[in-house]
Scaffold this motif. Structure first.
Motif, PDB file in Angstrom:
ATOM      1  N   ASP A 110       7.306  -2.095  17.227  1.00 34.97           N
ATOM      2  CA  ASP A 110       6.830  -1.138  16.301  1.00 34.97           C
ATOM      3  C   ASP A 110       8.013  -0.896  15.290  1.00 34.97           C
ATOM      4  O   ASP A 110       7.850  -0.871  13.883  1.00 34.97           O
ATOM      5  CB  ASP A 110       6.596   0.176  16.948  1.00 34.97           C
ATOM      6  N   ARG A 111       9.349  -1.054  15.488  1.00 43.05           N
ATOM      7  CA  ARG A 111      10.403  -0.770  14.610  1.00 43.05           C
ATOM      8  C   ARG A 111      10.388  -2.267  13.721  1.00 43.05           C
ATOM      9  O   ARG A 111      10.721  -2.026  12.634  1.00 43.05           O
ATOM     10  CB  ARG A 111      11.686  -0.826  15.453  1.00 43.05           C
ATOM     11  N   GLU A 112      10.268  -3.310  14.353  1.00 42.63           N
ATOM     12  CA  GLU A 112      10.045  -4.594  13.399  1.00 42.63           C
ATOM     13  C   GLU A 112       9.002  -4.553  12.493  1.00 42.63           C
ATOM     14  O   GLU A 112       9.364  -5.031  11.434  1.00 42.63           O
ATOM     15  CB  GLU A 112      10.117  -5.669  14.392  1.00 42.63           C
ATOM     16  N   ARG A 113       7.920  -3.978  12.891  1.00 42.76           N
ATOM     17  CA  ARG A 113       6.646  -3.914  11.945  1.00 42.76           C
ATOM     18  C   ARG A 113       7.201  -2.988  10.613  1.00 42.76           C
ATOM     19  O   ARG A 113       6.856  -3.213   9.910  1.00 42.76           O
ATOM     20  CB  ARG A 113       5.450  -3.419  12.734  1.00 42.76           C
ATOM     21  N   ALA A 114       7.681  -1.734  11.050  1.00 42.68           N
ATOM     22  CA  ALA A 114       8.096  -0.830  10.097  1.00 42.68           C
ATOM     23  C   ALA A 114       9.041  -1.506   9.021  1.00 42.68           C
ATOM     24  O   ALA A 114       9.167  -1.264   7.786  1.00 42.68           O
ATOM     25  CB  ALA A 114       8.703   0.201  10.851  1.00 42.68           C
ATOM     26  N   THR A 115       9.997  -2.198   9.541  1.00 37.38           N
ATOM     27  CA  THR A 115      11.151  -2.939   8.825  1.00 37.38           C
ATOM     28  C   THR A 115      10.543  -4.073   7.811  1.00 37.38           C
ATOM     29  O   THR A 115      10.876  -4.013   6.788  1.00 37.38           O
ATOM     30  CB  THR A 115      12.275  -3.621   9.898  1.00 37.38           C
ATOM     31  N   ALA A 116       9.591  -4.668   8.471  1.00 35.34           N
ATOM     32  CA  ALA A 116       8.746  -5.730   7.727  1.00 35.34           C
ATOM     33  C   ALA A 116       8.233  -4.998   6.250  1.00 35.34           C
ATOM     34  O   ALA A 116       8.071  -5.669   5.448  1.00 35.34           O
ATOM     35  CB  ALA A 116       7.638  -6.353   8.582  1.00 35.34           C
ATOM     36  N   LEU A 117       7.458  -3.661   6.782  1.00 38.52           N
ATOM     37  CA  LEU A 117       6.884  -3.100   5.463  1.00 38.52           C
ATOM     38  C   LEU A 117       8.096  -2.801   4.481  1.00 38.52           C
ATOM     39  O   LEU A 117       7.623  -2.871   3.216  1.00 38.52           O
ATOM     40  CB  LEU A 117       6.255  -2.051   6.086  1.00 38.52           C
ATOM     41  N   VAL A 118       9.052  -2.295   5.010  1.00 41.70           N
ATOM     42  CA  VAL A 118      10.263  -2.465   3.914  1.00 41.70           C
ATOM     43  C   VAL A 118      10.489  -3.340   3.075  1.00 41.70           C
ATOM     44  O   VAL A 118      10.654  -3.385   1.839  1.00 41.70           O
ATOM     45  CB  VAL A 118      11.279  -1.467   4.507  1.00 41.70           C
ATOM     46  N   GLU A 119      10.746  -4.539   3.744  1.00 47.73           N
ATOM     47  CA  GLU A 119      10.940  -5.752   3.011  1.00 47.73           C
ATOM     48  C   GLU A 119       9.841  -6.360   2.278  1.00 47.73           C
ATOM     49  O   GLU A 119      10.203  -6.765   1.155  1.00 47.73           O
ATOM     50  CB  GLU A 119      11.296  -6.968   4.168  1.00 47.73           C
ATOM     51  N   TRP A 120       8.685  -5.976   2.622  1.00 50.47           N
ATOM     52  CA  TRP A 120       7.458  -6.370   1.859  1.00 50.47           C
ATOM     53  C   TRP A 120       7.668  -5.660   0.415  1.00 50.47           C
ATOM     54  O   TRP A 120       7.362  -6.129  -0.649  1.00 50.47           O
ATOM     55  CB  TRP A 120       6.211  -6.043   2.708  1.00 50.47           C
ATOM     56  N   PHE A 121       7.587  -4.274   0.468  1.00 49.06           N
ATOM     57  CA  PHE A 121       7.600  -3.412  -0.608  1.00 49.06           C
ATOM     58  C   PHE A 121       8.739  -3.846  -1.729  1.00 49.06           C
ATOM     59  O   PHE A 121       8.676  -3.923  -2.844  1.00 49.06           O
ATOM     60  CB  PHE A 121       7.684  -2.016  -0.290  1.00 49.06           C
ATOM     61  N   VAL A 122      10.048  -4.135  -1.167  1.00 40.79           N
ATOM     62  CA  VAL A 122      11.222  -4.340  -1.903  1.00 40.79           C
ATOM     63  C   VAL A 122      11.068  -5.708  -2.755  1.00 40.79           C
ATOM     64  O   VAL A 122      11.368  -5.798  -3.949  1.00 40.79           O
ATOM     65  CB  VAL A 122      12.445  -4.247  -1.155  1.00 40.79           C
ATOM     66  N   ASP A 123      10.379  -6.403  -1.810  1.00 43.88           N
ATOM     67  CA  ASP A 123      10.052  -7.753  -2.574  1.00 43.88           C
ATOM     68  C   ASP A 123       8.799  -7.495  -3.629  1.00 43.88           C
ATOM     69  O   ASP A 123       9.330  -8.388  -4.589  1.00 43.88           O
ATOM     70  CB  ASP A 123       9.789  -8.841  -1.665  1.00 43.88           C
ATOM     71  N   LEU A 124       8.021  -6.795  -3.391  1.00 40.93           N
ATOM     72  CA  LEU A 124       6.978  -6.803  -4.390  1.00 40.93           C
ATOM     73  C   LEU A 124       7.663  -5.976  -5.626  1.00 40.93           C
ATOM     74  O   LEU A 124       7.271  -6.223  -6.564  1.00 40.93           O
ATOM     75  CB  LEU A 124       5.935  -5.957  -3.887  1.00 40.93           C
ATOM     76  N   ALA A 125       8.255  -4.876  -5.428  1.00 42.66           N
ATOM     77  CA  ALA A 125       8.878  -4.350  -6.639  1.00 42.66           C
ATOM     78  C   ALA A 125       9.825  -4.929  -7.453  1.00 42.66           C
ATOM     79  O   ALA A 125       9.902  -5.034  -8.653  1.00 42.66           O
ATOM     80  CB  ALA A 125       9.489  -2.830  -5.955  1.00 42.66           C
ATOM     81  N   SER A 126      10.573  -6.096  -6.652  1.00 42.64           N
ATOM     82  CA  SER A 126      11.705  -6.714  -7.539  1.00 42.64           C
ATOM     83  C   SER A 126      11.010  -8.045  -8.142  1.00 42.64           C
ATOM     84  O   SER A 126      11.570  -8.753  -8.925  1.00 42.64           O
ATOM     85  CB  SER A 126      12.829  -7.023  -6.529  1.00 42.64           C
TER      86      SER A 126
END
Length: 302
Positions: A110-126
């Motif tokens: 669950d923590r890995e899935r939540a961290t992956a969402l953070v990575e996804w958003f930061v990559d999308l934004a940048s």
């Protein structure tokens, strides 16, 4: 050669920094904390998405001209590609990464899935070239690690950990904010001990004998120091499930904190509509929200 006047330079900087006609895209929007702050800053909220249908219904009550989508991210986001100015914001779910809700039952995946969402958003934004972007999350090790790596790759990524009471939010909420350097610098410029507000200042209907806020169980026993705060100081962080009670000088419970009081601690307008949801769902959604004041300070030019 034509000479550029100082007035023209200043005018260009002002126009570039204006929020007029800037569209706001709110991912993981919840009931609308970030969107409300953006609207207060002068942006037009045009898109809001979340996996929680109840949150979207509340968002729609308060931002009816916005396009709403029930989406489970990661997913394709309909961001502009025609040159329109827009700001992209994301506040991914934090429960799996928050120390306040962490327990031995929290699964590693669950923590890995939540961290992956953070990575996804930061990559999308940048990579999607918005006019600007912002990100709000708990300051967990995983989140800090993702943002540190992103900042090493891209000089236009910055972040900092903020105590929201130093920004004027009347609760002790601690979060990481990320975005381009000028976005994060705006919040750095605003944080000050002079901004600290008492919980009492936004709770006008308290019983006259009210002295403290307390959380946890055993409401009529003398609490540990960590379980009680004076109403003359910022409140505990508003959470989704942790009950908060108004107590007197002897720690006797006078009543539970209301949804309206939690909205005020989160800096929502007094007329913010929550619809006909059950009370427990209102408490949950308010606890998950981003304080609009933080977003307004971040998006308003100095």
């Amino acid at each position: 050669m034509r000479q550029t006047l100082l007035s023209q330079i200043f005018a260009k900087e002002t126009n570039d920094d204006s929020q007029e006609n800037v569209e706001f895209y709110d991912l993981f929007c919840g009931l609308g904390g970030a969107s409300t702050g953006a609207a207060q800053a002068g942006m037009r909220v045009v898109y809001a998405a979340d996996a929680d249908q109840q949150a979207l219904e509340v968002h729609a009550l308060n931002h009816p001209d916005c396009r709403h989508e029930c989406v489970r991210f990661p997913a394709t986001v309909p961001l502009p590609t025609d040159g329109r100015k827009f700001h992209l914001h994301g506040s991914p779910p934090c429960n799996e990464l928050s120390s306040a809700s962490y327990s031995t039952t929290t699964l590693h995946r669950d923590r890995e899935r939540a961290t992956a969402l953070v990575e996804w958003f930061v990559d999308l934004a940048s990579t999607r070239s918005p006019r600007s972007w912002s990100f709000e999350q708990v300051a967990s090790e995983e989140v800090i690690d993702v943002l540190t790596r992103a900042r090493r790759r891209d000089r236009n990524v910055d972040f900092d950990v903020f105590r929201f009471e130093l920004l004027g939010v009347p609760q002790i909420r601690r979060r990481v904010i990320a975005g381009p350097p000028h976005i994060v610098d705006r919040l750095r410029m605003h944080r000050s001990e002079a901004n600290v507000r008492a919980a009492r200042s936004v709770m006008p209907c308290l019983p006259p004998e009210a002295v403290y806020i307390r959380h946890g169980k055993s409401p009529n026993q003398r609490p540990a120091a960590s379980c009680v705060r004076s109403l003359s100081t910022p409140a505990f962080a508003v959470l989704t499930r942790n009950p908060m009670r108004i107590v007197d000088a002897r720690f006797k419970t006078l009543r539970h904190m209301t949804v309206a009081e939690k909205l005020a601690l989160q800096t929502f307008p007094t007329d913010y509509a929550l619809g006909s949801l059950y009370k427990k769902d209102k408490h949950r959604l308010v606890g998950n929200a981003v304080p609009p004041l933080v977003i307004r300070l971040m998006l308003c030019p100095p």
